[in-house]
Scaffold this motif. Structure first.
Motif: not given
Lengths: 533, 533
Positions: A154, A178, A180, A183-184, A488
């Motif tokens: 991450t 993925y 994350s 969201y990064s 998601y």
């Protein structure tokens, strides 16, 4: 490939973001020439004296590399953890490893060094192990590749996206990905464009279509120059990409000048094809690390004669997520920028993590670590098989004909419906033998990616999928089983690409075997009830 | 202050950056209500089974809390480390601490939990310790403050600046400051504005001047709403700010609505006034943690009735830099945003660091840790005194009259020139008794901040300072002593605020006592030679 090995990575510095360009070369770089002097007295940094570190040494009871057998059926060892909790099980076989503050040999791993401020490159013994590991296992196609530690993938992707992308840019990724990773980047206004997948993950033809038909004006962004991909045990779909597809995608990336970020946490969890319980026999795989590694899908690094791959490896799945330790493999030019990016955030990964894990790896040695990885691959195969066996006990699982298109092109899909005995009850109420879910057994990774056939929900209307997915997800949670809802993972941020179907990602990596059984029973109860409504 | 304690932090969400606003509330926040169910079967995450973690337990030989005496002169213990290197010294007194994967009590620190994926809030036992520690030691002025782990104050500030500042904004800081704080923000086009200092650090009148006279058009940026400050053992100047100055600055920050980021790594290294060797006697301080803490300058938190302080604490100086572990103390609103920022980068700090350090702290307990901190404060006092003693041996140190203005307002400055015996030789050549450097003994921290009087350099011309600083720095490095050049700490990015003087920051925190002595001798040789030229 031998001749390509001689080749150095090409200069890809035009890919750097404005942010990355704005990062200075370390202003104390001028120190380097003095640091070679062993008599140098360093009064520059705010380093505590090592006698003030309150640990004289750290130790661990480390499992032996062959802790997990290469025999591939559910068996005692898989259940032994529960027993240990109650102090009743057989003890794990361990050896003690120790990292002292004052080792007797200068080259030994040194706690005083590991606990001091260090460079963002990590401790030298770890650097050495990683460089050799990458060279042997992934065999990069150019000679001067660099490795650089980070604090997990991450962190790895987060640093990479800031190093390569400016706000407003768009990067390529699989249509399911993925979360994350999204969201990064999303808060920086760096968005994904979804590339269609099949059973090997990202499709080469779909990638070419996105790139060749890119309309800068309509998209409001220049053509993507960065790809984020999880090519093995793809998260969440479980797809694994073979050599020829990777070569095809690599060549397209050369043609369109795209940097490939290969996030590969599940690489060593390649488990082979699922066989139904009746077709399975106990088999013990030969303990041969070379064969184990040879049978794995190659990394993009193996095709990377230009140095346009940034590979992300992590110890999260092979040592522990809490180790917060992983590494980049990429060209020296990109590694230097990623190191600067790390210096102002995490600095180096924890010295306790670095030193204990390096001590573990150097104690096990390369062969021992490969044996450990091999054992884990078999463990996860056993877990996958067991979980699907539970589904087969609970539902009627029928294999479809080989699909011609879509996410599971070329696969036989397992379709779950009511078992005959339950169907009789159902038939009385609904007179439909409902196909409730379908999936393809993954060949790698930790997850079952399950389509839920909401089109067979009694009062279904087109457009209900998202609502039904969350309704069913919530019913499951209330009944005591937590899965990950499909929305998601969608790279179609704000869009709905997959009308008429919802998804769940279900992990078989963590629960006890008895608990997995129980979870599938609850899943069955909830699903039957849901489709009756 | 009792009535203020009842008060909750006010809503300061208007300070959030666009980036921070763009970060979603964790999309799986909906899970929270189910996580309370102890029977919940979690199949959502990619968590390995804990039996696959290769450590059955981790241990450390931990020093006892009173390892360092409260007696304040150079003595055996300070030299003992060298002896230990050769196996000849007295052994450190240690106890063994262990974190098992399967502890016998449910509340014990659990390696299986610490090594698993965890929240960015860290393990619960650490959260508990930190909350209590902050409440007792810093006594925040409002009741519902939050603490949140990070991976050291560089990570802490880096996350903070991205959470509060948009590109193009300007933040307040001392005119000399921690370089990493600048290098974390500059690539994002977030720049400092320097506020003049005196012997207590940032000046309240100078702060008011900057804020009240802010010319948005001339500056090309709105008035600063964030301050970065190192108020104790200021880096690099060594200044420490007392209660009344902090109160004055806090009130100005209320008036102008400024968030204070208090980076305070040296808080427990408050050492008191330096006394010349002849005036010093061996003294043993009473072992009373309350008195020790009571004598420390208060944190900004103590005045923070509005929740506008983000305090950064780190274990780097008290456990080890390699622990990569620290924490924020701030309002719950800001803590939530900082947690989201952490989730896409470092996630949680290393579980090995968290669990070992938490085990250490809970073994020592609060009183033991305070005793450890007290011992370290005395150690650093001894180191500071010894280093200045060495300077007094090597040079003629004269005390100036109390200064009326500038960085050292209200202080007697120690001015270094040639010792008489050397002066005779010099006088023959230059006929000047040269004042070569000056400094004020720091009362906290790890550094001597030394002015070099380049105006006394033989062929000095105004404007030569920067060049001379680097020339002398390089001569020192070539002679085997590495110090930090002053330009590196300037918050006047690209300007030269301090004509006629250069600086070095010299650390007394790390070298052996014999090595410090040697370094000062070399420093003397190089300086005498330099000023002769």
């Amino acid at each position: 490939m031998a001749s390509e090995k001689q080749q150095k990575a090409i200069d890809l510095s035009h890919h750097l973001s404005d942010l990355s360009r704005a990062r200075l070369v370390s202003p104390l770089k001028g120190l380097a020439k003095y640091m070679g002097n062993p008599n140098l007295i360093a009064l520059a940094g705010g380093m505590p004296h090592p006698s003030y570190f309150p640990f004289a040494d750290i130790s661990a009871s480390a499992l032996v590399p062959d802790s997990f057998s290469l025999e591939s059926t559910p068996r005692e060892s898989a259940l032994s953890w529960v027993w240990k909790l109650f102090g009743a099980g057989p003890k794990e076989k361990t050896t003690t490893i120790t990292v002292p503050k004052f080792p007797s040999h200068a080259d030994d791993i040194n706690l005083a060094v590991a606990l001091q401020y260090g460079t963002a490159q990590g401790i030298v013994q770890l650097q050495k192990f990683l460089k050799e590991f990458v060279a042997k296992v992934y065999q990069p196609a150019y000679a001067d590749f660099a490795t650089l530690v980070q604090t997990g993938n991450t962190d790895g992707w987060s640093r990479t996206v800031q190093t390569l992308c400016n706000p407003g840019e768009i990067f390529l990724t699989e249509e399911w990905t993925y979360p994350s990773a999204l969201y990064s980047s999303l808060p920086y206004n760096i968005k994904p464009v979804a590339v269609a997948m099949d059973s090997e993950g990202m499709r080469a033809d779909a990638l070419r279509k996105v790139l060749s038909e890119w309309d800068e004006e309509a998209r409001g962004a220049k053509r993507p120059h960065v790809m984020y991909t999880v090519p093995v045990g793809q998260n969440p779909s479980g797809a694994t990409m073979g050599a020829s597809r990777k070569k095809a995608i690599y060549d397209i990336c050369v043609e369109y000048d795209v940097i490939i970020v290969e996030d590969d946490p599940y690489y060593f969890l390649q488990q082979g094809q699922y066989k139904a319980r009746s077709e399975r026999s106990v088999e013990t795989v030969k303990n041969d690390g070379d064969i184990f590694l040879h049978n794995l899908a190659p990394s993009y690094l193996k095709f990377d004669y230009q140095g346009r791959v940034i590979r992300l490896d992590t110890f999260s799945k092979y040592v522990a997520p809490g180790s917060r330790l992983g590494w980049f493999t990429c060209s020296p030019l990109l590694a230097e920028r990623l190191e600067r990016q790390g210096e102002t955030t995490t600095q180096a990964p924890s010295g306790l993590s670095q030193s204990l894990i390096t001590k573990l790896l150097t104690t096990w040695k390369y062969d021992g670590y490969v044996r450990w990885l091999h054992g884990l691959a078999i463990e996860y195969r056993t877990r996958r098989d067991y979980f699907i066996d539970c589904l087969a006990d609970e539902f009627h699982l029928a294999k479809s004909a080989t699909l011609e298109q879509g996410l599971w092109k070329g696969c036989e899909v397992h379709e779950g419906s009511l078992k005959p005995k339950n169907s009789i009850i159902m038939f009385e109420k609904t007179a439909i033998k409902t196909k409730m879910f379908s999936f393809v057994p993954p060949t790698s990774g930790m997850f079952i990616w399950m389509k839920i056939h909401f089109e067979n929900y009694p009062s279904f209307k087109a457009g209900d999928e998202a609502t039904l997915e969350m309704q069913l997800w919530e019913k499951l949670a209330e009944a005591g089983v937590l899965v990950a809802p499909g929305w998601y993972f969608s790279a179609y941020v704000g869009e709905a690409p997959d009308a008429g179907e919802g998804h769940f990602r279900i992990s078989f990596s963590n629960a006890e075997f008895t608990t997995m059984k129980k979870a599938v029973t609850i899943f069955g109860d909830v699903l039957r009830d849901f489709f009756k409504e």
